[in-house]
Design a protein around this motif. Sequence first.
Motif, PDB file in Angstrom:
ATOM      1  N   ARG A   1       0.817  -1.218   0.000  1.00  0.00           N
ATOM      2  CA  ARG A   1       0.000   0.000   0.000  1.00  0.00           C
ATOM      3  C   ARG A   1       0.848   1.264   0.000  1.00  0.00           C
ATOM      4  O   ARG A   1       0.500   2.229  -0.645  1.00  0.00           O
ATOM      5  CB  ARG A   1      -0.914   0.024   1.215  1.00  0.00           C
ATOM      6  N   THR A   2       1.976   1.226   0.719  1.00  0.00           N
ATOM      7  CA  THR A   2       2.807   2.428   0.795  1.00  0.00           C
ATOM      8  C   THR A   2       3.384   2.752  -0.584  1.00  0.00           C
ATOM      9  O   THR A   2       3.481   3.906  -0.958  1.00  0.00           O
ATOM     10  CB  THR A   2       3.944   2.243   1.808  1.00  0.00           C
ATOM     11  N   ARG A   3       3.737   1.671  -1.324  1.00  0.00           N
ATOM     12  CA  ARG A   3       4.284   1.913  -2.658  1.00  0.00           C
ATOM     13  C   ARG A   3       3.208   2.520  -3.557  1.00  0.00           C
ATOM     14  O   ARG A   3       3.465   3.447  -4.301  1.00  0.00           O
ATOM     15  CB  ARG A   3       4.787   0.592  -3.252  1.00  0.00           C
ATOM     16  N   GLN A   4       1.975   1.995  -3.439  1.00  0.00           N
ATOM     17  CA  GLN A   4       0.864   2.547  -4.208  1.00  0.00           C
ATOM     18  C   GLN A   4       0.661   4.022  -3.873  1.00  0.00           C
ATOM     19  O   GLN A   4       0.407   4.823  -4.753  1.00  0.00           O
ATOM     20  CB  GLN A   4      -0.412   1.787  -3.886  1.00  0.00           C
ATOM     21  N   HIS A   5       0.828   4.335  -2.585  1.00  0.00           N
ATOM     22  CA  HIS A   5       0.610   5.704  -2.152  1.00  0.00           C
ATOM     23  C   HIS A   5       1.604   6.672  -2.793  1.00  0.00           C
ATOM     24  O   HIS A   5       1.230   7.715  -3.284  1.00  0.00           O
ATOM     25  CB  HIS A   5       0.736   5.804  -0.633  1.00  0.00           C
ATOM     26  N   SER A   6       2.898   6.292  -2.801  1.00  0.00           N
ATOM     27  CA  SER A   6       3.892   7.206  -3.363  1.00  0.00           C
ATOM     28  C   SER A   6       3.686   7.335  -4.876  1.00  0.00           C
ATOM     29  O   SER A   6       3.918   8.392  -5.449  1.00  0.00           O
ATOM     30  CB  SER A   6       5.304   6.723  -3.041  1.00  0.00           C
ATOM     31  N   TRP A   7       3.257   6.239  -5.512  1.00  0.00           N
ATOM     32  CA  TRP A   7       2.982   6.296  -6.944  1.00  0.00           C
ATOM     33  C   TRP A   7       1.821   7.245  -7.225  1.00  0.00           C
ATOM     34  O   TRP A   7       1.868   8.056  -8.143  1.00  0.00           O
ATOM     35  CB  TRP A   7       2.687   4.895  -7.467  1.00  0.00           C
ATOM     36  N   ALA A   8       0.791   7.146  -6.373  1.00  0.00           N
ATOM     37  CA  ALA A   8      -0.367   8.035  -6.513  1.00  0.00           C
ATOM     38  C   ALA A   8       0.062   9.485  -6.325  1.00  0.00           C
ATOM     39  O   ALA A   8      -0.395  10.373  -7.048  1.00  0.00           O
ATOM     40  CB  ALA A   8      -1.445   7.656  -5.503  1.00  0.00           C
ATOM     41  N   ALA A   9       0.963   9.732  -5.384  1.00  0.00           N
ATOM     42  CA  ALA A   9       1.433  11.092  -5.145  1.00  0.00           C
ATOM     43  C   ALA A   9       2.201  11.607  -6.360  1.00  0.00           C
ATOM     44  O   ALA A   9       2.021  12.753  -6.777  1.00  0.00           O
ATOM     45  CB  ALA A   9       2.325  11.116  -3.903  1.00  0.00           C
ATOM     46  N   ALA A  10       3.021  10.754  -6.962  1.00  0.00           N
ATOM     47  CA  ALA A  10       3.775  11.149  -8.147  1.00  0.00           C
ATOM     48  C   ALA A  10       2.835  11.474  -9.296  1.00  0.00           C
ATOM     49  O   ALA A  10       3.045  12.439 -10.030  1.00  0.00           O
ATOM     50  CB  ALA A  10       4.724  10.018  -8.553  1.00  0.00           C
ATOM     51  N   THR A  11       1.777  10.659  -9.454  1.00  0.00           N
ATOM     52  CA  THR A  11       0.805  10.898 -10.517  1.00  0.00           C
ATOM     53  C   THR A  11       0.113  12.230 -10.316  1.00  0.00           C
ATOM     54  O   THR A  11      -0.154  12.952 -11.274  1.00  0.00           O
ATOM     55  CB  THR A  11      -0.248   9.765 -10.539  1.00  0.00           C
ATOM     56  N   ARG A  12      -0.159  12.553  -9.039  1.00  0.00           N
ATOM     57  CA  ARG A  12      -0.837  13.811  -8.749  1.00  0.00           C
ATOM     58  C   ARG A  12       0.080  15.001  -9.054  1.00  0.00           C
ATOM     59  O   ARG A  12      -0.366  16.071  -9.410  1.00  0.00           O
ATOM     60  CB  ARG A  12      -1.284  13.837  -7.280  1.00  0.00           C
ATOM     61  N   LEU A  13       1.394  14.793  -8.912  1.00  0.00           N
ATOM     62  CA  LEU A  13       2.346  15.878  -9.159  1.00  0.00           C
ATOM     63  C   LEU A  13       2.598  16.100 -10.650  1.00  0.00           C
ATOM     64  O   LEU A  13       3.069  17.148 -11.060  1.00  0.00           O
ATOM     65  CB  LEU A  13       3.680  15.557  -8.485  1.00  0.00           C
ATOM     66  N   LEU A  14       2.283  15.087 -11.459  1.00  0.00           N
ATOM     67  CA  LEU A  14       2.586  15.145 -12.887  1.00  0.00           C
ATOM     68  C   LEU A  14       2.031  16.382 -13.591  1.00  0.00           C
ATOM     69  O   LEU A  14       2.775  17.063 -14.316  1.00  0.00           O
ATOM     70  CB  LEU A  14       2.076  13.866 -13.563  1.00  0.00           C
ATOM     71  N   PRO A  15       0.750  16.716 -13.429  1.00  0.00           N
ATOM     72  CA  PRO A  15       0.224  17.933 -14.078  1.00  0.00           C
ATOM     73  C   PRO A  15       0.975  19.189 -13.645  1.00  0.00           C
ATOM     74  O   PRO A  15       1.192  20.106 -14.456  1.00  0.00           O
ATOM     75  CB  PRO A  15      -1.234  17.985 -13.604  1.00  0.00           C
ATOM     76  N   VAL A  16       1.391  19.242 -12.388  1.00  0.00           N
ATOM     77  CA  VAL A  16       2.136  20.404 -11.888  1.00  0.00           C
ATOM     78  C   VAL A  16       3.478  20.495 -12.613  1.00  0.00           C
ATOM     79  O   VAL A  16       3.883  21.568 -13.060  1.00  0.00           O
ATOM     80  CB  VAL A  16       2.353  20.283 -10.359  1.00  0.00           C
ATOM     81  N   LEU A  17       4.144  19.346 -12.729  1.00  0.00           N
ATOM     82  CA  LEU A  17       5.423  19.319 -13.441  1.00  0.00           C
ATOM     83  C   LEU A  17       5.233  19.714 -14.903  1.00  0.00           C
ATOM     84  O   LEU A  17       6.006  20.502 -15.457  1.00  0.00           O
ATOM     85  CB  LEU A  17       6.026  17.909 -13.372  1.00  0.00           C
ATOM     86  N   ALA A  18       4.183  19.183 -15.536  1.00  0.00           N
ATOM     87  CA  ALA A  18       3.900  19.497 -16.936  1.00  0.00           C
ATOM     88  C   ALA A  18       3.658  20.995 -17.102  1.00  0.00           C
ATOM     89  O   ALA A  18       4.171  21.621 -18.038  1.00  0.00           O
ATOM     90  CB  ALA A  18       2.690  18.701 -17.414  1.00  0.00           C
ATOM     91  N   ALA A  19       2.903  21.580 -16.189  1.00  0.00           N
ATOM     92  CA  ALA A  19       2.630  23.014 -16.246  1.00  0.00           C
ATOM     93  C   ALA A  19       3.924  23.802 -16.104  1.00  0.00           C
ATOM     94  O   ALA A  19       4.150  24.785 -16.823  1.00  0.00           O
ATOM     95  CB  ALA A  19       1.645  23.395 -15.127  1.00  0.00           C
ATOM     96  N   GLY A  20       4.802  23.357 -15.221  1.00  0.00           N
ATOM     97  CA  GLY A  20       6.090  24.022 -15.025  1.00  0.00           C
ATOM     98  C   GLY A  20       6.916  23.994 -16.295  1.00  0.00           C
ATOM     99  O   GLY A  20       7.484  25.006 -16.711  1.00  0.00           O
ATOM    100  N   VAL A  21       6.968  22.821 -16.937  1.00  0.00           N
ATOM    101  CA  VAL A  21       7.715  22.673 -18.185  1.00  0.00           C
ATOM    102  C   VAL A  21       7.143  23.596 -19.253  1.00  0.00           C
ATOM    103  O   VAL A  21       7.880  24.272 -19.985  1.00  0.00           O
ATOM    104  CB  VAL A  21       7.678  21.194 -18.655  1.00  0.00           C
ATOM    105  N   LEU A  22       5.817  23.674 -19.343  1.00  0.00           N
ATOM    106  CA  LEU A  22       5.161  24.536 -20.327  1.00  0.00           C
ATOM    107  C   LEU A  22       5.522  26.006 -20.111  1.00  0.00           C
ATOM    108  O   LEU A  22       5.801  26.733 -21.071  1.00  0.00           O
ATOM    109  CB  LEU A  22       3.636  24.372 -20.238  1.00  0.00           C
ATOM    110  N   VAL A  23       5.530  26.421 -18.848  1.00  0.00           N
ATOM    111  CA  VAL A  23       5.862  27.814 -18.528  1.00  0.00           C
ATOM    112  C   VAL A  23       7.290  28.119 -18.967  1.00  0.00           C
ATOM    113  O   VAL A  23       7.567  29.155 -19.601  1.00  0.00           O
ATOM    114  CB  VAL A  23       5.678  28.078 -17.013  1.00  0.00           C
ATOM    115  N   VAL A  24       8.224  27.190 -18.676  1.00  0.00           N
ATOM    116  CA  VAL A  24       9.623  27.390 -19.059  1.00  0.00           C
ATOM    117  C   VAL A  24       9.750  27.457 -20.586  1.00  0.00           C
ATOM    118  O   VAL A  24      10.433  28.328 -21.139  1.00  0.00           O
ATOM    119  CB  VAL A  24      10.499  26.248 -18.488  1.00  0.00           C
ATOM    120  N   LEU A  25       9.053  26.543 -21.288  1.00  0.00           N
ATOM    121  CA  LEU A  25       9.081  26.519 -22.754  1.00  0.00           C
ATOM    122  C   LEU A  25       8.534  27.817 -23.330  1.00  0.00           C
ATOM    123  O   LEU A  25       9.137  28.418 -24.236  1.00  0.00           O
ATOM    124  CB  LEU A  25       8.238  25.350 -23.273  1.00  0.00           C
TER     125      LEU A  25
END
Length: 101
Positions: free
Chosen positions: A67-91
């Motif tokens: 379950r803990t591994r699932q949790h960190s994976w879920a957290a990473a998935t939730r961060l993905l749009p934020v990272l994508a938005a950051g990359v877009l802003v830099v681009l």
Amino acid sequence: MASVINRHLDEEEIEKYSLNSISEAETGHIEEHLLICEACRQQVAQSDLYVSSMRRAATRLRNAPPRTRQHSWAAATRLLPVLAAGVLVVLAAFVWFARQR
Ligand SMILES: [Zn+2]
């Protein structure tokens, strides 16, 4: 005996009795009432069932390491749009600076 409860047990008493978080004197009163009252015996039995199934569920949660591994994976998935938005802003900034020259 004057200490015998002449009323039904309330929810709190039943819950505490099931959880064993009650004083010895109170336990005595409750058990005396349970001896003469089928309705309250059934409520205590139901409460016991609830408490033991809650304990089982809690134990199952504790004994489930994936379950803990699932949790960190879920957290990473939730961060993905934020990272994508950051990359877009830099681009966008990069493209804007390139056009300025
Ligand atoms: Zn009763």
